[in-house]
Design a protein around this motif. Structure first.
Motif, mmCIF file in Angstrom:
data_model
loop_
_atom_site.group_PDB
_atom_site.id
_atom_site.type_symbol
_atom_site.label_atom_id
_atom_site.label_comp_id
_atom_site.label_asym_id
_atom_site.label_seq_id
_atom_site.Cartn_x
_atom_site.Cartn_y
_atom_site.Cartn_z
ATOM 1 N N ARG A 54 0.816 -1.197 0.000
ATOM 2 C CA ARG A 54 0.000 0.000 0.000
ATOM 3 C C ARG A 54 0.858 1.258 0.000
ATOM 4 O O ARG A 54 1.994 1.263 0.467
ATOM 5 C CB ARG A 54 -0.904 -0.003 1.227
ATOM 6 C CG ARG A 54 -1.933 -1.127 1.222
ATOM 7 C CD ARG A 54 -2.716 -1.136 2.510
ATOM 8 N NE ARG A 54 -3.691 -2.221 2.538
ATOM 9 C CZ ARG A 54 -4.372 -2.586 3.622
ATOM 10 N NH1 ARG A 54 -4.159 -1.958 4.762
ATOM 11 N NH2 ARG A 54 -5.239 -3.568 3.560
ATOM 12 N N ARG A 87 6.379 3.752 -8.857
ATOM 13 C CA ARG A 87 5.101 3.037 -8.775
ATOM 14 C C ARG A 87 4.485 2.982 -10.167
ATOM 15 O O ARG A 87 4.779 3.830 -11.030
ATOM 16 C CB ARG A 87 4.141 3.783 -7.841
ATOM 17 C CG ARG A 87 4.512 3.743 -6.371
ATOM 18 C CD ARG A 87 4.029 2.488 -5.724
ATOM 19 N NE ARG A 87 4.157 2.542 -4.267
ATOM 20 C CZ ARG A 87 3.642 1.638 -3.447
ATOM 21 N NH1 ARG A 87 2.954 0.626 -3.954
ATOM 22 N NH2 ARG A 87 3.794 1.751 -2.152
ATOM 23 N N THR A 145 -1.482 2.918 -10.392
ATOM 24 C CA THR A 145 -1.616 3.074 -8.943
ATOM 25 C C THR A 145 -1.867 4.533 -8.582
ATOM 26 O O THR A 145 -2.740 4.849 -7.767
ATOM 27 C CB THR A 145 -0.344 2.577 -8.236
ATOM 28 O OG1 THR A 145 -0.174 1.178 -8.495
ATOM 29 C CG2 THR A 145 -0.429 2.796 -6.729
ATOM 30 N N GLU A 159 -5.400 6.103 -7.149
ATOM 31 C CA GLU A 159 -5.312 6.775 -5.852
ATOM 32 C C GLU A 159 -5.938 8.161 -5.900
ATOM 33 O O GLU A 159 -6.731 8.537 -5.019
ATOM 34 C CB GLU A 159 -3.841 6.875 -5.441
ATOM 35 C CG GLU A 159 -3.550 7.794 -4.269
ATOM 36 C CD GLU A 159 -4.106 7.302 -2.941
ATOM 37 O OE1 GLU A 159 -4.188 8.123 -2.008
ATOM 38 O OE2 GLU A 159 -4.463 6.104 -2.838
#
Length: 249
Positions: A5, A33, A37, A41
């Protein structure tokens, strides 16, 4: 590439990047990343204009706390034709779905439409969609009902009498015309307000301006959609005879 996470520090860097107008791909590169992602987010937590690192971190914690413990189930990227990178295709599918959500489409509907669009066949069954997206049949049914109401999918029965959901160039034209008709209805309703408020009053003048603007845009959309459909129809060439079989499963 780090897994797991996002940390609170990473979310703070995302918030700074968004505030600076950086592309999601650049923010992802700085954090090492996947771009998907970062995109998910931001879009899950207020979007580019409302993302706050502390609020996003607390919201993620609440979502994790509400989830029932379950054995982790990794979504497997299906094998791809044409020598494509399966993981790259899956990541693009996720980013594409979030981009649709950013344009106003609910996320699950965007995921279903993205999955159909990037399938070479442009056609999948409810069972195939549920397997690919790792969601329940009820979620697929709800998403299809919404997309159908917007003219964005077509239903057909295959040789096994299974209902298939299809997207193609004609579907996008039909979806555009659904939007045109919806805007025309809004124009008509807006103009009713002119009579209610009294012609010549400030509020009525404002409504008349809204109606004229939307009417002009709606007519332009209809003309552009029809022209694009005609051009694409005449410019489309025959498909390559060496194409692989449609990916129905």
């Amino acid at each position: 590439m780090p897994g797991g996470r996002l940390t609170q520090q990473e979310r703070q860097q995302i918030a700074l990047g968004v505030a600076d107008g950086l592309a999601y791909a650049e923010i992802a590169r700085r954090l090492d990343r996947p771009t998907s992602t970062i995109t998910r987010e931001v879009m899950r937590n207020g979007g580019p204009t409302g993302y706050r690192a502390d609020l996003a971190h607390r919201a993620t914690g609440r979502r994790a706390h509400r989830r029932k413990p379950a054995a982790p189930r990794e979504r497997q990227a299906p094998a791809q034709p044409y020598g494509r990178d399966a993981e790259a295709v899956r990541e693009f599918e996720e980013v594409y779905a979030v981009a649709m959500m950013a344009s106003g489409m609910p996320l699950m509907m965007g995921r279903v439409l993205a999955c159909l669009t990037i399938a070479d066949s442009g056609s999948l069954t409810a069972q195939e969609l549920a397997q690919r997206l790792q969601v329940s049949p009820a979620s697929i049914s709800k998403a299809i009902a919404f997309l159908d109401s917007q003219g964005m999918v077509r239903r057909e029965r295959d040789e096994r009498r299974r209902e298939r959901y299809i997207v193609d160039d004609e579907i996008w034209y039909q979806a555009m015309m659904v939007s045109v008709r919806s805007t025309a209805q809004l124009v008509e309703t807006t103009r009713q307000g002119v009579d209610v408020l009294g012609a010549g009053t400030p509020a009525a003048a404002r409504l008349e301006g809204v109606a004229r603007f939307l009417d002009f845009v709606s007519e332009g959309m209809a003309r552009a959609a029809a022209q694009a459909r005609d051009v694409l129809r005449t410019s489309s060439g025959p498909q390559d005879a060496a194409d692989p079989k449609p990916d129905h499963g």
